[in-house]
Design an enzyme around this catalytic site. Structure first.
Site, short mmCIF file in Angstrom:
data_model
loop_
_atom_site.label_atom_id
_atom_site.label_comp_id
_atom_site.label_asym_id
_atom_site.label_seq_id
_atom_site.Cartn_x
_atom_site.Cartn_y
_atom_site.Cartn_z
N TYR A 1 0.83 -1.20 0.00
CA TYR A 1 0.00 0.00 0.00
C TYR A 1 0.87 1.26 0.00
O TYR A 1 1.92 1.30 0.65
CB TYR A 1 -0.91 0.04 1.23
N GLY B 1 -16.91 -1.38 -3.77
CA GLY B 1 -16.27 -0.26 -4.46
C GLY B 1 -17.12 0.98 -4.55
O GLY B 1 -16.91 1.82 -5.42
#
Length: 325
Positions: free
Chosen positions: A56, A217
């Site tokens: 990340y 999402g």
């Protein structure tokens, strides 16, 4: 005010919050200062389970998210309040053995994550994906060494199939070690494939299920009524919206009739499932975190759950009965 509730992580004695703070947006979409504020608010709200990954931070800045989390852990002095989870698998550099799950990669990447996170141990070290090139004997030997060294406490998986969970835990059983204690999977009202085999395997082996993308999402966050922004404007998302428009219209109407926000109801649906440890919420803003916390106060009775089953039907049960006799 929603009161945080806690559960044990799978078959372990470790107590974790029913809301998991995902940190994927920290760095790429949320500034370090705002990320620190969100983590501080999470602790104040009783969220003790923080999830990250070594990759990340953005394609050109892998590891940056762990650095942001590590800076906050050191400055806040809250390390002993946090169940800290991170992941390993993705390639950190193009150089061989800087990714995947060989013993060499695991050894290097855990030390790099510990340095970035500014801590001496990781509570839950998760395999971000199955590595088909590494035998379980090698992998478990590496993980067991980290446990004996005190660098990690528990091992989890992410994006594993039911068969992978079985193979991993049978290999660990042969070594007389604990094996996997959690599985982090794509799971939400619109994506229920894991009900076929992953959830039954997790239940059988005593793994906690940690859903990622609980709002699909943003699809379940009120995408029809809300402003077109962020990922909602992407071509793939627009195609999915059109494909599911009849269901989404019923979904948003259902939430409106209850006077509740779709994103919060979507989280409440996951929280109503006893096999779910807690959904991962990845807030970009403080308001998004507050919405996730608010989901704890939503109660979905049997009638509500049945209605949601009509709107977003699952795969028909567990395997093989879902598709064969």
């Amino acid at each position: 005010m929603s009161e945080m509730t806690f559960t044990q992580l799978g078959r372990t004695g470790l107590k974790v919050s029913r809301i998991v703070l995902g940190t994927m947006n920290f760095g790429p979409r949320t500034t370090p200062d705002d990320s620190h504020a969100i983590m501080s608010r999470a602790i104040d709200a009783g969220i003790n389970f923080f999830d990250s990954a070594n990759v990340y931070g953005g394609a050109d800045n892998r590891g940056h998210t762990e650095e942001i989390v590590g800076d906050w852990l050191t400055k806040s002095g809250n390390r002993d309040k946090v169940v800290l989870a991170t992941k390993v698998y993705g390639d950190m550099t193009p150089w061989p053995n800087h990714g995947k799950l060989s013993a060499a990669s695991i050894r290097k990447n855990v030390d790099d994550s510990l340095r970035r996170l500014q801590t001496d141990h990781i509570d839950l070290y998760q395999m971000h994906h199955i590595d088909r090139a590494t035998p379980w004997e090698e992998l478990w030997q590496a993980m067991d060494t980290l446990v004996s060294q005190g660098k990690i406490l528990y091992v989890g998986s992410s994006n594993f199939a039911g068969w992978h969970i079985a193979a991993a835990n049978e290999a660990a059983k042969a070594r007389h070690t604990l094996g996997l204690v959690s599985e982090q999977s794509l799971y939400n009202l619109a994506d229920r494939t894991i009900e076929l085999e992953v959830i039954p395997a997790a239940e059988h082996y005593g793994l906690g299920v940690i859903p990622w993308s609980p709002l699909a999402g943003g699809l379940l966050g009120g995408v029809l009524a809300g402003a077109a922004e962020g990922r909602r404007t992407e071509e793939g998302m627009q195609k999915r919206i059109e494909k599911l428009r009849p269901q989404l219209e019923q979904w948003e109407s259902f939430c409106a009739d209850r006077g509740e926000k779709p994103g919060e109801v979507a989280l409440a649906w996951l929280l109503a499932n006893p096999v779910v440890t807690g959904p991962i919420v990845g807030p970009r803003t403080m308001d998004q975190l507050e919405g996730a916390i608010a989901s704890l106060s939503i109660d979905l009775d049997e009638a509500a759950l049945a209605r949601l089953e009509e709107i977003f039907p699952g795969p028909g049960g567990t395997a093989p009965e879902a598709y064969a006799w």
